[in-house]
Design a protein around this motif. Structure first.
Motif, PDB file in Angstrom:
ATOM      1  N   GLY A  90      21.362  36.486   9.432  1.00 31.66           N
ATOM      2  CA  GLY A  90      21.239  37.660   8.129  1.00 31.66           C
ATOM      3  C   GLY A  90      20.414  38.793   8.876  1.00 31.66           C
ATOM      4  N   THR A  91      20.329  40.011   8.073  1.00 35.26           N
ATOM      5  CA  THR A  91      19.968  40.946   8.501  1.00 35.26           C
ATOM      6  C   THR A  91      18.405  41.161   8.656  1.00 35.26           C
ATOM      7  OG1 THR A  91      20.179  41.699   6.341  1.00 35.26           O
ATOM      8  CG2 THR A  91      21.467  42.855   8.029  1.00 35.26           C
ATOM      9  N   GLY A  92      17.605  40.090   7.788  1.00 36.29           N
ATOM     10  CA  GLY A  92      16.191  39.656   7.738  1.00 36.29           C
ATOM     11  C   GLY A  92      15.808  38.581   8.233  1.00 36.29           C
ATOM     12  N   GLY A  93      16.540  37.603   8.484  1.00 37.57           N
ATOM     13  CA  GLY A  93      16.028  36.227   8.973  1.00 37.57           C
ATOM     14  C   GLY A  93      15.606  36.407  10.419  1.00 37.57           C
ATOM     15  N   GLY A  94      15.984  37.255  11.208  1.00 37.71           N
ATOM     16  CA  GLY A  94      15.884  37.346  12.532  1.00 37.71           C
ATOM     17  C   GLY A  94      14.464  38.114  12.585  1.00 37.71           C
ATOM     18  N   LEU A  95      14.238  38.889  11.735  1.00 35.22           N
ATOM     19  CA  LEU A  95      12.970  39.584  11.545  1.00 35.22           C
ATOM     20  C   LEU A  95      11.931  38.744  11.390  1.00 35.22           C
ATOM     21  CD1 LEU A  95      14.067  42.852   9.780  1.00 35.22           C
ATOM     22  CD2 LEU A  95      13.387  42.662  12.363  1.00 35.22           C
ATOM     23  N   TYR A  96      12.118  37.755  10.454  1.00 30.75           N
ATOM     24  CA  TYR A  96      10.973  36.732  10.000  1.00 30.75           C
ATOM     25  C   TYR A  96      11.020  35.593  11.112  1.00 30.75           C
ATOM     26  CZ  TYR A  96       8.455  33.398   7.198  1.00 30.75           C
ATOM     27  OH  TYR A  96       7.394  32.624   6.829  1.00 30.75           O
ATOM     28  N   HIS A  97      11.706  35.200  11.622  1.00 26.60           N
ATOM     29  CA  HIS A  97      11.871  34.177  12.646  1.00 26.60           C
ATOM     30  C   HIS A  97      11.357  34.663  13.822  1.00 26.60           C
ATOM     31  CE1 HIS A  97      13.292  30.579  14.771  1.00 26.60           C
ATOM     32  NE2 HIS A  97      13.518  31.146  15.662  1.00 26.60           N
ATOM     33  N   PHE A  98      11.206  35.896  14.133  1.00 23.53           N
ATOM     34  CA  PHE A  98      10.286  36.313  15.226  1.00 23.53           C
ATOM     35  C   PHE A  98       9.364  37.262  15.052  1.00 23.53           C
ATOM     36  CE2 PHE A  98      15.074  35.747  17.171  1.00 23.53           C
ATOM     37  CZ  PHE A  98      14.708  34.475  18.119  1.00 23.53           C
TER      38      PHE A  98
END
Length: 420
Positions: A90-98
């Motif tokens: 999703g649009t925010g999951g990658g930001l949180y993951h990395f």
């Protein structure tokens, strides 16, 4: 110190971009002569204090992407890295993951840009607004007309302070004519609410979203899970722009984005626009010609034409509002209007390839591109003509409002058809 994150999605996305996304990941599709996300990287590289640009998505890092990253690092003298998600987050999951990669080195803030938008990217102005009034989230907004606003994330703002009071993603009834541009400036503390969503998702176990797919806890939708939840709590603000902006969802919108960027080149990259030279082709309006393309002097090009590398344009060819991708050949006296001609395709002599533009209403300054579906009531809507890669069009035929899938050799004229 600043960083930028460009969200490039993955192969499951961009299906409306077919058949063009079969050959190249959508973010690398050339718009106005350069890959779509190079416009984003150029804008980020011009912001003083920019230290690193991160691309987040779930494409396999193939040769084309690797080559593009290496070229971008050399050209802009900045680290440009690709971080691959283990699944679509999703649009925010990658930001949180990395998050650790994004916050490494302690940036004061970081830009987040969706890859499929075309804009003049007023990043420095957003940064000035953020430094005057630091808040966790700053969204770039623009205005749309009442009917089209329903296709976007709608923002209700306090006109004095520009705080976002209410945020609804693709509402069913009119909420506001201010829409989300998919370009953001986040403070490091903006990642905290993403963590809250992640933990909440873990507690709720596996979630089923509206499409019936099971989403893992790592999937975070920035718009619905974060913006809608935090609106009106003094954390999200909007910066309004009246510059160019459009989404690039379908092939037709890529042609419109190409026109916007070619117009922008007048100010930003005049060297990329073809000039009328004695003994050269006739240029009308904004035209990009790759240095390796061979264009006959009797050809007439423009406005809004982009010619890729190694393209051959024969005598007497007329091109208007079109993108010709690399290695294509247009034989003598062909006419190509409102079309995209795929990689290595050939259009025979005196053939005509024509589409119908689906442009925003020119009389409405707030109108945007409609990214409608291809069909309505079972009929193919008239749209731009797209030739996939290595398509052969014979001499003296008409291809009108049609989509031709890759590696097809046609033998006659076609109108309003998808040729599989």
């Amino acid at each position: 110190m600043l960083k930028a994150v460009i969200l490039i999605g993955g192969p499951q996305k961009g299906t409306r971009f077919r058949p063009l996304s079969f050959e190249v990941p959508k973010p690398l599709f050339p718009v106005a002569g350069v890959p779509m996300i190079q416009h984003h990287i150029e804008a980020c590289a011009q912001v003083p204090g920019m230290q690193e640009i991160l691309l987040i998505g779930f494409y396999q890092p193939d040769e084309a992407l690797t080559r593009f990253l290496e070229a971008a690092q050399q050209e802009f003298n900045l680290p440009v890295r690709y971080l691959q998600e283990f699944a679509p987050l999703g649009t925010g999951g990658g930001l949180y993951h990395f998050r650790d990669q994004i916050l490494a080195g302690g940036p004061e803030a970081f830009f987040v840009l969706n890859a499929d938008v075309c804009s003049d990217f007023p990043l420095s102005a957003m940064l000035d607004a953020h430094r005057r009034q630091p808040h966790p989230f700053l969204l770039l907004g623009t205005t749309a007309n009442r009917t089209q606003s329903l296709n976007y994330g709608c923002i209700v703002e306090n006109p004095q302070t520009h705080e976002v009071l209410h945020y609804v993603e693709k509402p069913s009834t009119f909420v506001s004519d201010v829409i989300n541009c998919g370009i953001y400036l986040f403070s490091p503390e903006a990642l905290r609410p993403l963590g809250d969503v992640f933990r909440r998702n873990q507690q709720d176990g596996q979630l089923e979203d509206s499409s019936g797919l099971w989403r893992g806890a790592g999937t975070i939708r920035l718009e619905q899970d974060v913006f809608s939840a935090l609106a009106g709590q003094g954390q999200i603000y909007v910066y309004l722009t009246d510059g160019i902006w459009s989404q690039i969802k379908s092939a037709g919108s890529a042609l419109y984005a190409s026109r916007l960027y070619l117009g922008q080149y007048q100010l930003t990259h005049p060297e990329r626009l073809a000039k009328h030279t004695p003994g050269g082709p006739r240029i009308r309006g904004n035209v990009y010609i790759h240095p390796t393309a061979k264009v006959a002097p009797s050809a007439v090009l423009g406005p809004n034409v982009s010619i890729g590398e190694g393209v051959t344009v024969g005598e007497g060819v007329r091109l208007r509002e079109s993108i010709i991708l690399h290695g294509a050949t247009l034989q003598e006296h062909t006419c190509v209007l409102h079309s995209i001609v795929g990689w290595g395709s050939t259009v025979g002599r005196w053939a005509r390839v024509e589409g119908t533009p689906n442009d925003p209403n020119p009389n409405d300054p707030r109108a945007h591109m409609d990214s409608e579906s291809l069909f309505k009531d079972g009929k193919l809507l008239p749209a731009i003509t797209i030739l996939g890669c290595r398509v052969r069009i014979p001499a003296e035929v008409l291809i009108l409002n049609s989509i031709v899938l890759p590696h097809k050799e046609l033998s006659r004229s076609f109108t309003n058809q998808i040729i599989l």
